[in-house]
Every structure is written in structure tokens, then in C-alpha cells.
Design an enzyme around this catalytic site. Structure first.
Site, PDB file in Angstrom:
ATOM      1  CE1 TYR A 192      -4.004   2.474   0.732  1.00 56.41           C
ATOM      2  CE2 TYR A 192      -2.405   3.224   2.193  1.00 56.41           C
ATOM      3  CZ  TYR A 192      -3.841   3.430   1.518  1.00 56.41           C
ATOM      4  OH  TYR A 192      -4.509   3.952   1.740  1.00 56.41           O
ATOM      5  CE  LYS A 212      -3.225   6.060  -0.991  1.00 59.55           C
ATOM      6  NZ  LYS A 212      -4.257   6.097  -1.495  1.00 59.55           N
TER       7      LYS A 212
END
Length: 230
Positions: free
Chosen positions: A150, A154
Site C-alpha cells: 500500500y 501511495k
């Protein structure tokens, strides 16, 4: 903003921060186009809100992005694009050495490729001075155990946004770290843990509105650092 009725597009609006921001904008007189993967949940989230057009679908689907652009075009153009839809990945989150690569590809498609694809689809409709808010995470700015997949997505989104800002000075490209919130995604990141001490997404909306309504330059912002004045 200008004298016309302002228009926003908010992705991932069926819950959490997307839902809270949509409600705030709609009640303030904005036209808002919204999407989410689950149409029933999206319809329930925006039921009763004035000026909201719901277009259910997956932002990773090019045909859905075209449908969103068509909805925006029917409203006459776009002042604010909120790139909020995200995919967490496995829960609990594995170490990178154990991360399933097919899932990582999916996370990158949703969290990186889809936002750029949406900007490309909406480029002719983004008005001069338009705000693009890319919702990020502290996991995209610093390495954290278990957040490699993740966080990588990002970090890529943040760099993508910074390049868009350099290449398109007519827009304000604002990377926003909302901080921890009491959301379904945050609960999925910490399965079995009590996250009731995290703030509700509604508490972050004033910081987002400061970016939407203000004149801050392109850059990265932490919601906790934004001074909101009445």
C-alpha cells in the site's frame, strides 16, 4: 471559485472520507459526481443529497472513467477532482517478501494507474485553477513494517501528483495525508483491533475544504497541519 455553480468529482464516495466530503460539498451547493465499486452502497450514501450524480463502477476500468468524464461534461466542467478511491490489499498486510505479486499489480492499478487515467480522461474538462486532491497516507512517505504494498502505491501516487503539478501550473495539485481515521479500510488494516480512538472522517473535511476553497499552492499537506479559519 468563479461565479458558476462549482462542480466536484469524488471517487470512493460510498464510505469514509469520500462520503463525508461529498455530503459537505453537496450541502454547500456544489454539484458532485461520485463513484464507488458497489452501486447499492453508493446510492445509499448519497440518498437525499442535492446535486449529486452517482456513477457506480471501478476506477481501474477505462470504460468507467469515460462514463465519469461524460457525467462531468454534462454538468459543464470540473473545479475539483478528489482522487480518493483506494485499494488496501491483503488483510492482514503481509511483508513485502511474502506479498502476492498479482495482488500488488491490482493495488497499483487502483491506487496509481487509475488516478492518472482519470486525470487524462478529465483533462479537457478541468477548468483553469482546478484543484486535484490526491489522498495519500503517511505510509507513502515513510517505510513501515507491513505497509510495503500500500505504501509503495501511495508513494507512487505522490510522485505522480508532483510531476502533474510541474507540468500543469494551471491546476493546483494537492497531495493530502488525512491521518488515521475510523474507517472500514483502517479497520481492515488492523483486523481484530479496536480503532474506536481514531477520529471520524468528518473531522478531516474542514482541512480538505481549506484546500478546496483556499489558494494554497501545489504540494503535500497533512490535514493535521492545516489551519482552518471560519
Amino acid at each position: 471559485m468563479s461565479e458558476h455553480r462549482p462542480t466536484a468529482l469524488v471517487t470512493g464516495a460510498s464510505r469514509g472520507l469520500g462520503r463525508a466530503l461529498t455530503a459537505d460539498l453537496a450541502r454547500d451547493g456544489w454539484q458532485v459526481v461520485v463513484d464507488a465499486r458497489h452501486g447499492d452502497a453508493l446510492a445509499e450514501a448519497v440518498a437525499g443529497l442535492p446535486g449529486v450524480v452517482d456513477v457506480p463502477g471501478d476506477v481501474a476500468d477505462p470504460a468507467h472513467r469515460i462514463a465519469l468524464a461524460q457525467a462531468v461534461e454534462e454538468l459543464g466542467g470540473l473545479d475539483v477532482l478528489v482522487l480518493n478511491a483506494s485499494l488496501l490489499g491483503p488483510s492482514p498486510q503481509p511483508a513485502l517478501a511474502d506479498y502476492p505479486l498479482d495482488v500488488l499489480e491490482q493495488v497499483l492499478r487502483v491506487n496509481v494507474v487509475a488516478p492518472l487515467g482519470l486525470v487524462q480522461a478529465l483533462r479537457p474538462l478541468l477548468r483553469p485553477g482546478a484543484r486535484i486532491l490526491a489522498i495519500t497516507s503517511d505510509a507513502g512517505a515513510e517505510p513501515m513494517d507491513g505497509w510495503g504494498g500500500y505504501g509503495t502505491s501511495k508513494a507512487a501516487l505522490e510522485f505522480l501528483a508532483s510531476v502533474l503539478a510541474v507540468e500543469n501550473p494551471q491546476w493546483r495539485v494537492l497531495v493530502v495525508d488525512p491521518g488515521d481515521m475510523r474507517t472500514v479500510m483502517h479497520q481492515e488494516a488492523f483486523p481484530g483491533e479496536d480503532i474506536s480512538d481514531r477520529p471520524e472522517p468528518e473531522t478531516v473535511v474542514p482541512a480538505l475544504r481549506a484546500l478546496v476553497d483556499g489558494d494554497r499552492p501545489s504540494g503535500r499537506y497533512r490535514a493535521a497541519d492545516l489551519v482552518v479559519t471560519s
